[in-house]
Motif scaffolding. Sequence first.
Motif, PDB file in Angstrom:
ATOM      1  N   VAL A 174      -6.074   1.002  -8.762  1.00  0.00           N
ATOM      2  CA  VAL A 174      -6.183  -0.193  -9.131  1.00  0.00           C
ATOM      3  C   VAL A 174      -6.391  -1.067  -8.333  1.00  0.00           C
ATOM      4  O   VAL A 174      -5.295  -1.373  -7.566  1.00  0.00           O
ATOM      5  N   ILE A 175      -7.305  -1.892  -7.732  1.00  0.00           N
ATOM      6  CA  ILE A 175      -7.549  -2.733  -6.690  1.00  0.00           C
ATOM      7  C   ILE A 175      -7.797  -4.044  -7.007  1.00  0.00           C
ATOM      8  O   ILE A 175      -8.961  -4.356  -7.782  1.00  0.00           O
ATOM      9  N   GLY A 176      -7.297  -5.328  -6.681  1.00  0.00           N
ATOM     10  CA  GLY A 176      -7.855  -6.687  -6.896  1.00  0.00           C
ATOM     11  C   GLY A 176      -8.088  -7.212  -5.635  1.00  0.00           C
ATOM     12  O   GLY A 176      -7.208  -6.768  -4.624  1.00  0.00           O
ATOM     13  N   VAL A 192      -3.107  -3.706  -4.169  1.00  0.00           N
ATOM     14  CA  VAL A 192      -3.123  -2.065  -4.323  1.00  0.00           C
ATOM     15  C   VAL A 192      -2.293  -1.558  -5.151  1.00  0.00           C
ATOM     16  O   VAL A 192      -0.880  -1.972  -4.908  1.00  0.00           O
ATOM     17  N   SER A 193      -2.392  -1.055  -6.382  1.00  0.00           N
ATOM     18  CA  SER A 193      -1.343  -0.086  -7.183  1.00  0.00           C
ATOM     19  C   SER A 193      -2.163   1.121  -7.599  1.00  0.00           C
ATOM     20  O   SER A 193      -3.433   1.260  -7.631  1.00  0.00           O
ATOM     21  N   VAL A 194      -1.128   1.898  -7.971  1.00  0.00           N
ATOM     22  CA  VAL A 194      -1.650   3.394  -8.615  1.00  0.00           C
ATOM     23  C   VAL A 194      -0.908   3.653  -9.989  1.00  0.00           C
ATOM     24  O   VAL A 194       0.249   3.325 -10.065  1.00  0.00           O
ATOM     25  N   LEU A 231      -0.300  -0.658 -15.734  1.00  0.00           N
ATOM     26  CA  LEU A 231      -0.442  -0.922 -14.466  1.00  0.00           C
ATOM     27  C   LEU A 231       0.720  -0.656 -13.719  1.00  0.00           C
ATOM     28  O   LEU A 231       1.763  -1.031 -13.912  1.00  0.00           O
ATOM     29  N   GLY A 232       0.402  -0.213 -12.381  1.00  0.00           N
ATOM     30  CA  GLY A 232       1.668   0.054 -11.452  1.00  0.00           C
ATOM     31  C   GLY A 232       1.944  -1.203 -10.608  1.00  0.00           C
ATOM     32  O   GLY A 232       1.337  -2.456 -10.842  1.00  0.00           O
ATOM     33  N   THR A 233       2.948  -1.258  -9.995  1.00  0.00           N
ATOM     34  CA  THR A 233       3.557  -2.384  -9.145  1.00  0.00           C
ATOM     35  C   THR A 233       2.633  -2.245  -7.873  1.00  0.00           C
ATOM     36  O   THR A 233       2.487  -1.415  -7.318  1.00  0.00           O
ATOM     37  N   ARG A 234       2.117  -3.532  -7.697  1.00  0.00           N
ATOM     38  CA  ARG A 234       1.010  -3.836  -6.629  1.00  0.00           C
ATOM     39  C   ARG A 234       1.671  -4.319  -5.189  1.00  0.00           C
ATOM     40  O   ARG A 234       2.713  -4.876  -5.181  1.00  0.00           O
ATOM     41  N   ASN A 259      -2.421   6.370  -0.470  1.00  0.00           N
ATOM     42  CA  ASN A 259      -1.451   7.560  -0.174  1.00  0.00           C
ATOM     43  C   ASN A 259      -0.182   7.165   0.094  1.00  0.00           C
ATOM     44  O   ASN A 259       0.844   8.242  -0.346  1.00  0.00           O
ATOM     45  N   TRP A 260       0.233   6.186   0.630  1.00  0.00           N
ATOM     46  CA  TRP A 260       1.466   5.880   0.820  1.00  0.00           C
ATOM     47  C   TRP A 260       2.281   5.688  -0.449  1.00  0.00           C
ATOM     48  O   TRP A 260       3.304   6.383  -0.724  1.00  0.00           O
ATOM     49  N   GLN A 261       1.629   4.946  -1.544  1.00  0.00           N
ATOM     50  CA  GLN A 261       2.338   4.716  -3.003  1.00  0.00           C
ATOM     51  C   GLN A 261       2.372   6.137  -3.628  1.00  0.00           C
ATOM     52  O   GLN A 261       3.442   6.117  -4.189  1.00  0.00           O
ATOM     53  N   ILE A 262       1.271   6.714  -3.423  1.00  0.00           N
ATOM     54  CA  ILE A 262       1.510   8.209  -4.213  1.00  0.00           C
ATOM     55  C   ILE A 262       2.600   8.915  -3.646  1.00  0.00           C
ATOM     56  O   ILE A 262       3.459   9.694  -4.380  1.00  0.00           O
ATOM     57  N   ASP A 263       2.692   9.357  -2.415  1.00  0.00           N
ATOM     58  CA  ASP A 263       3.699   9.773  -1.780  1.00  0.00           C
ATOM     59  C   ASP A 263       5.005   9.196  -2.122  1.00  0.00           C
ATOM     60  O   ASP A 263       6.035  10.082  -2.439  1.00  0.00           O
ATOM     61  N   GLU A 264       5.367   8.013  -2.307  1.00  0.00           N
ATOM     62  CA  GLU A 264       6.594   7.418  -2.690  1.00  0.00           C
ATOM     63  C   GLU A 264       6.936   7.615  -3.924  1.00  0.00           C
ATOM     64  O   GLU A 264       7.982   8.156  -4.273  1.00  0.00           O
ATOM     65  N   ILE A 265       5.923   7.737  -4.718  1.00  0.00           N
ATOM     66  CA  ILE A 265       6.160   7.909  -6.420  1.00  0.00           C
ATOM     67  C   ILE A 265       6.550   9.437  -6.408  1.00  0.00           C
ATOM     68  O   ILE A 265       7.183   9.906  -7.194  1.00  0.00           O
ATOM     69  N   GLU A 266       5.762  10.382  -5.737  1.00  0.00           N
ATOM     70  CA  GLU A 266       6.061  11.710  -5.997  1.00  0.00           C
ATOM     71  C   GLU A 266       7.366  12.264  -5.399  1.00  0.00           C
ATOM     72  O   GLU A 266       8.076  13.172  -5.627  1.00  0.00           O
ATOM     73  N   ASP A 267       8.034  11.423  -4.186  1.00  0.00           N
ATOM     74  CA  ASP A 267       9.071  11.579  -3.929  1.00  0.00           C
ATOM     75  C   ASP A 267      10.318  10.846  -4.527  1.00  0.00           C
ATOM     76  O   ASP A 267      11.661  11.183  -4.321  1.00  0.00           O
ATOM     77  N   GLY A 268       9.825  10.471  -5.877  1.00  0.00           N
ATOM     78  CA  GLY A 268      10.892   9.919  -6.775  1.00  0.00           C
ATOM     79  C   GLY A 268      11.239   8.675  -6.444  1.00  0.00           C
ATOM     80  O   GLY A 268      12.528   7.972  -7.085  1.00  0.00           O
ATOM     81  N   ARG A 269      10.721   7.814  -5.465  1.00  0.00           N
ATOM     82  CA  ARG A 269      10.914   6.299  -5.289  1.00  0.00           C
ATOM     83  C   ARG A 269       9.930   5.565  -6.091  1.00  0.00           C
ATOM     84  O   ARG A 269       8.631   5.615  -5.994  1.00  0.00           O
ATOM     85  N   ALA A 270      10.616   4.320  -6.533  1.00  0.00           N
ATOM     86  CA  ALA A 270       9.881   3.330  -7.135  1.00  0.00           C
ATOM     87  C   ALA A 270       9.185   2.221  -6.088  1.00  0.00           C
ATOM     88  O   ALA A 270       9.731   2.118  -5.142  1.00  0.00           O
ATOM     89  N   ILE A 271       8.038   2.064  -6.524  1.00  0.00           N
ATOM     90  CA  ILE A 271       7.386   0.812  -5.313  1.00  0.00           C
ATOM     91  C   ILE A 271       8.005  -0.569  -5.712  1.00  0.00           C
ATOM     92  O   ILE A 271       7.981  -0.833  -6.793  1.00  0.00           O
ATOM     93  N   GLN A 272       8.079  -1.017  -4.588  1.00  0.00           N
ATOM     94  CA  GLN A 272       8.691  -2.350  -4.827  1.00  0.00           C
ATOM     95  C   GLN A 272       7.519  -3.522  -4.326  1.00  0.00           C
ATOM     96  O   GLN A 272       6.788  -3.365  -3.517  1.00  0.00           O
TER      97      GLN A 272
END
Length: 500
Positions: free
Chosen positions: A16-18, A212-214, A221-224, A245-258
């Motif tokens: 999701v991009i604005g 950008v959010s995923v 909606l995810g955290t942008r 890809n960075w955000q997906i990696d963070e989520i897949e590794d169990g970390r929340a997007i700030q």
Amino acid sequence: MSSPATPKMVRGYEVVIGIETHVQLSTQSKIFSGASTQFGAAPNTQACPVDMALPGTLPVMNRGAVERAIAFGLSVGSHIAPRSIFARKNYFYPDLPKGYQISQYEIPVVQGGSVSFFVGETPHTVRLVRAHLEEDAGKSLHDDFSGFNGEKSSGIDLNRAGTPLIEIVTEPDIRTSAEAAEYARALHTLVVWLGICDGNMQEGSFRCDVNVSVRKPGAPLGTRREIKNLNSFKHIVQAADYEINWQIDEIEDGRAIQQATVLFNPDTGETRAMRSKEDAHDYRYFPDPDLPPLVIAPEWVERVRAQMPELPRVMAARFVRDFGLPEYDATMMTQSKAFGAFFEAAAKACGSPKLVSNWLMGEVSRRLNSADSAAEQTIGQSPVTPDLLAAMISRIADGTISNNGARQVFEALWSGEGSGDAQARVDAVIEAKGLKQMSDTGELDRILDDILAANAKSVEEFRAGKDKAFNALVGQAMKATKGKANPAAVNELLKKKLAG
């Protein structure tokens, strides 16, 4: 146009991009003062007392900035607010001399609207939330000055402070980095077309902040994270792709997007966090007491409308209606005013508009954007002018040259070969290079008889239903005529002979 909600998946996540775009308006003076907006002056030579927020100074609205905002709103189908207000956006940064930015918050001058564009040949529409007037901040200059001990230090240049901007904000309708770049490109084309911005991205006249959010399909909606100040379409794609890809990696590794503001480094292709992202309440917006409400009467809006040029979408619709172009071609022909004028002149001169659009999207654009050029060239720099292109296309249409021959003619014209008026130059190149197609049906008839006699097996196979045999016979004919036979004539005559 396609729905903004069409899902596009990256590694099982929806993107999701604005986009928030800062467009510097083409006024000669600043939004609230009479200081010059000219680019490139020595630091702090174009900052007046109002820009520097000296005590006792008061802002005065620039009428030209308002009219440019109205023109933009009209071009994208927005509502022009009859009454809007300015607010103080409070934050503390060295290049903001007042300690706040004059902007618009609750009631912007431009509300709603949309921008349409193509990604490849797929149409898209992005909805706009708003476009509001505001002033730019100054600029921090790092490592440009020597300190007391000869060490490098930072300074502040307030020349940009008070430069008029409109900030154009989209809904979160964009789903890929390619869509983000094409939206930005379409917006850039529009503001330059209208004459409200010079579009110089290197000088900061057109800057995009990409949010950008995923999320997993169907999830909230995810955290942008906001990528700041992207000033090229290529960087928009690179930065968004890395961030996704960075955000997906963070989520897949169990970390929340700030939530954060991040910067893109074009040298490394990476984004890095600059600061935590503020929300509206962090800025403590309140109405600016020094500026009365901006009142825009209907008569003012109509005066601006009357002065506007034909819009790209209107010109594209006319090209579809008057020249029978596909919608995609018509949109490509209106990528700039000059491009549209080039197409229209060539199409009228030769009467083959689809061939003109094909050549403009193909060989002409390829040469203008070729790696041989130090920088991307504009259509106005094309050595093949509209009348030359039309003269060449007329020789394709009347069968004088083949498409392959036309490419050779085009290369020669691009290099400056030939003399005389357009048609004389084209004909001289065709003659000099021996590119004229064989039009003597009697001679072609004899050649085909010889080929059929020498290729009895292919003739037999064709009559047995093998279409490849026909192509082999056509190839023999083109070889025998050294490529000069008109392929359409060869096909027609050959079919008649084989049917006999």
